[in-house]
Motif scaffolding. Structure first.
Motif, short mmCIF file in Angstrom:
data_model
loop_
_atom_site.label_atom_id
_atom_site.label_comp_id
_atom_site.label_asym_id
_atom_site.label_seq_id
_atom_site.Cartn_x
_atom_site.Cartn_y
_atom_site.Cartn_z
N PHE A 103 0.83 -1.19 0.00
CA PHE A 103 0.00 0.00 0.00
C PHE A 103 0.88 1.26 0.00
O PHE A 103 1.81 1.37 0.80
CB PHE A 103 -0.91 0.01 1.22
N GLY A 104 0.58 2.15 -0.92
CA GLY A 104 1.35 3.37 -1.02
C GLY A 104 2.19 3.46 -2.28
O GLY A 104 2.77 4.50 -2.57
N ILE A 105 2.29 2.36 -3.02
CA ILE A 105 2.94 2.38 -4.32
C ILE A 105 1.94 1.87 -5.35
O ILE A 105 1.04 1.10 -5.03
CB ILE A 105 4.23 1.53 -4.35
N GLY A 106 2.10 2.29 -6.57
CA GLY A 106 1.15 1.89 -7.60
C GLY A 106 1.39 0.47 -8.09
O GLY A 106 2.52 0.05 -8.28
N ALA A 132 7.42 3.05 2.35
CA ALA A 132 8.20 3.85 3.29
C ALA A 132 7.59 5.22 3.50
O ALA A 132 7.63 5.77 4.62
CB ALA A 132 9.64 3.98 2.79
N GLU A 133 7.02 5.81 2.46
CA GLU A 133 6.45 7.15 2.59
C GLU A 133 5.22 7.14 3.50
O GLU A 133 4.96 8.12 4.21
CB GLU A 133 6.07 7.70 1.21
N VAL A 134 4.47 6.05 3.51
CA VAL A 134 3.30 5.95 4.38
C VAL A 134 3.75 5.84 5.83
O VAL A 134 3.22 6.52 6.72
CB VAL A 134 2.43 4.73 3.99
N ILE A 135 4.72 4.99 6.08
CA ILE A 135 5.25 4.85 7.44
C ILE A 135 5.88 6.15 7.88
O ILE A 135 5.73 6.58 9.03
CB ILE A 135 6.25 3.69 7.50
N GLY A 136 6.58 6.81 6.96
CA GLY A 136 7.18 8.10 7.29
C GLY A 136 6.14 9.14 7.65
O GLY A 136 6.35 9.95 8.57
N ALA A 137 5.01 9.14 6.95
CA ALA A 137 3.94 10.08 7.28
C ALA A 137 3.42 9.84 8.69
O ALA A 137 3.06 10.78 9.40
CB ALA A 137 2.82 9.95 6.25
N ALA A 138 3.35 8.57 9.09
CA ALA A 138 2.90 8.25 10.44
C ALA A 138 3.89 8.79 11.49
O ALA A 138 3.49 9.34 12.51
CB ALA A 138 2.74 6.74 10.59
N LEU A 139 5.18 8.64 11.22
CA LEU A 139 6.19 9.13 12.16
C LEU A 139 6.18 10.65 12.22
O LEU A 139 6.36 11.24 13.29
CB LEU A 139 7.58 8.63 11.74
N LEU A 140 5.95 11.27 11.08
CA LEU A 140 5.87 12.73 11.04
C LEU A 140 4.69 13.23 11.86
O LEU A 140 4.79 14.22 12.61
CB LEU A 140 5.74 13.20 9.58
N ILE A 183 -3.70 9.02 13.68
CA ILE A 183 -2.85 8.74 12.53
C ILE A 183 -3.45 7.64 11.66
O ILE A 183 -3.50 7.74 10.44
CB ILE A 183 -1.44 8.34 13.00
N GLY A 184 -3.94 6.58 12.32
CA GLY A 184 -4.54 5.49 11.56
C GLY A 184 -5.75 5.94 10.77
O GLY A 184 -5.93 5.53 9.62
N VAL A 195 14.83 10.15 -7.80
CA VAL A 195 14.51 11.29 -6.94
C VAL A 195 14.67 10.86 -5.48
O VAL A 195 14.06 9.90 -5.04
CB VAL A 195 13.07 11.78 -7.20
N VAL A 196 15.50 11.57 -4.74
CA VAL A 196 15.80 11.19 -3.37
C VAL A 196 14.87 11.90 -2.41
O VAL A 196 14.81 13.13 -2.38
CB VAL A 196 17.27 11.53 -3.02
N THR A 197 14.12 11.13 -1.62
CA THR A 197 13.27 11.70 -0.58
C THR A 197 13.87 11.39 0.78
O THR A 197 14.73 10.53 0.92
CB THR A 197 11.84 11.13 -0.65
N ALA A 198 13.39 12.10 1.79
CA ALA A 198 13.91 11.90 3.14
C ALA A 198 13.71 10.46 3.59
O ALA A 198 14.61 9.85 4.20
CB ALA A 198 13.24 12.87 4.11
N TRP A 199 12.55 9.88 3.29
CA TRP A 199 12.28 8.53 3.78
C TRP A 199 13.05 7.48 3.00
O TRP A 199 13.31 6.39 3.51
CB TRP A 199 10.78 8.28 3.80
N GLN A 200 13.43 7.78 1.77
CA GLN A 200 14.32 6.87 1.05
C GLN A 200 15.70 6.89 1.69
O GLN A 200 16.36 5.85 1.81
CB GLN A 200 14.40 7.26 -0.42
N VAL A 201 16.15 8.06 2.11
CA VAL A 201 17.43 8.16 2.82
C VAL A 201 17.34 7.35 4.12
O VAL A 201 18.27 6.62 4.48
CB VAL A 201 17.79 9.62 3.11
#
Length: 229
Positions: free
Chosen positions: A41-44, A76-84, A95-96, A171-177
């Motif tokens: 979930f979160g990727i196409g 990772a971007e979904v999990i990152g959004a939760a941490l943010l 958050i959920g 493209v480098v995002t924070a959560w990819q790092v």
């Protein structure tokens, strides 16, 4: 398991050229079929990672893109959004509901990351210090969650400054790092590798040793794993 860039064309090209190092020996990985399809979930679409086999030790490895985490059904971007959101003071129920993720899943993410906030923050700061030039220590913000995000911001700025905003990851995002540096919600040890049965079964691409051997200036060549190391 080896973390690689999100671009499947780039992964295939490096596999064919023998430019993906085996994490368990000095050999290189070559194409060896595909891992089972999985929905994240979160990727196409459906994710079906490439699999590589080392010609030296004959071990096969799944090449997992940096947009996802090992054994997690969310990107990772979904999990990152939760941490943010957690750093912003929100609880797991809120958050959920906002992310449309089961409450128990969010609670699990926060529990795991909450137990290693300082270790992850230190790891990110180490990467920022090694990759950047004259990187300032992020000011303490009085909240471990916000301190972690400040360290992640410093690491992202240092990595993109050294390898460019597109780098070899795309493209480098924070959560990819973050995924490239540490295991946020999976099995994690400060060394960046998890020993299994005496061998290294999952290599993270952005190790401190790897950062050290890359030139500055944003024009690094692809290397082991994802190419950023």
């Amino acid at each position: 398991m080896v973390t690689v860039e999100a671009d499947p064309v780039g992964v295939e090209s490096r596999l064919m050229a023998g430019r993906v190092d085996c994490p368990g020996c000095s050999g290189v990985l070559r194409p060896w079929g595909w891992a089972r399809p999985r929905r994240v979930f979160g990727i196409g679409g459906v994710l079906r990672p490439r699999r590589g086999r080392c010609g030296g030790c004959l071990v096969t490895h799944v090449l997992l893109p940096v947009t996802v985490l090992l054994r997690r059904a969310y990107a990772a971007e979904v999990i990152g959004a939760a941490l943010l959101a957690r750093a912003g003071g929100h609880g797991y129920r809120w958050i959920g509901a906002v992310l449309e993720v089961p409450v128990a899943t969010v609670r699990g993410w926060l529990r795991v990351v909450g137990g290693r906030l300082e270790a992850v923050r230190v790891r990110l700061w180490q990467v920022a210090h090694r990759a950047g030039v004259d990187v300032a220590v992020p000011q303490a913000l009085g909240c471990p969650w916000r301190d972690l995000l400040a360290a992640l911001g410093a690491a992202t700025a240092a990595v993109t400054g050294r390898f460019g905003p597109f780098g070899v990851l795309g493209v480098v995002t924070a959560w990819q790092v973050a995924v490239a540096c540490v295991r946020l919600v999976g099995s994690w040890r400060p060394g960046g590798l998890r020993p299994v049965g005496g061998t290294r079964q999952h290599e993270l691409p952005l190790t401190l040793r790897a950062v050290d051997r890359k030139p500055r200036g944003g024009h690094a060549h692809a290397g082991p794993g994802v190419g950023v190391p």
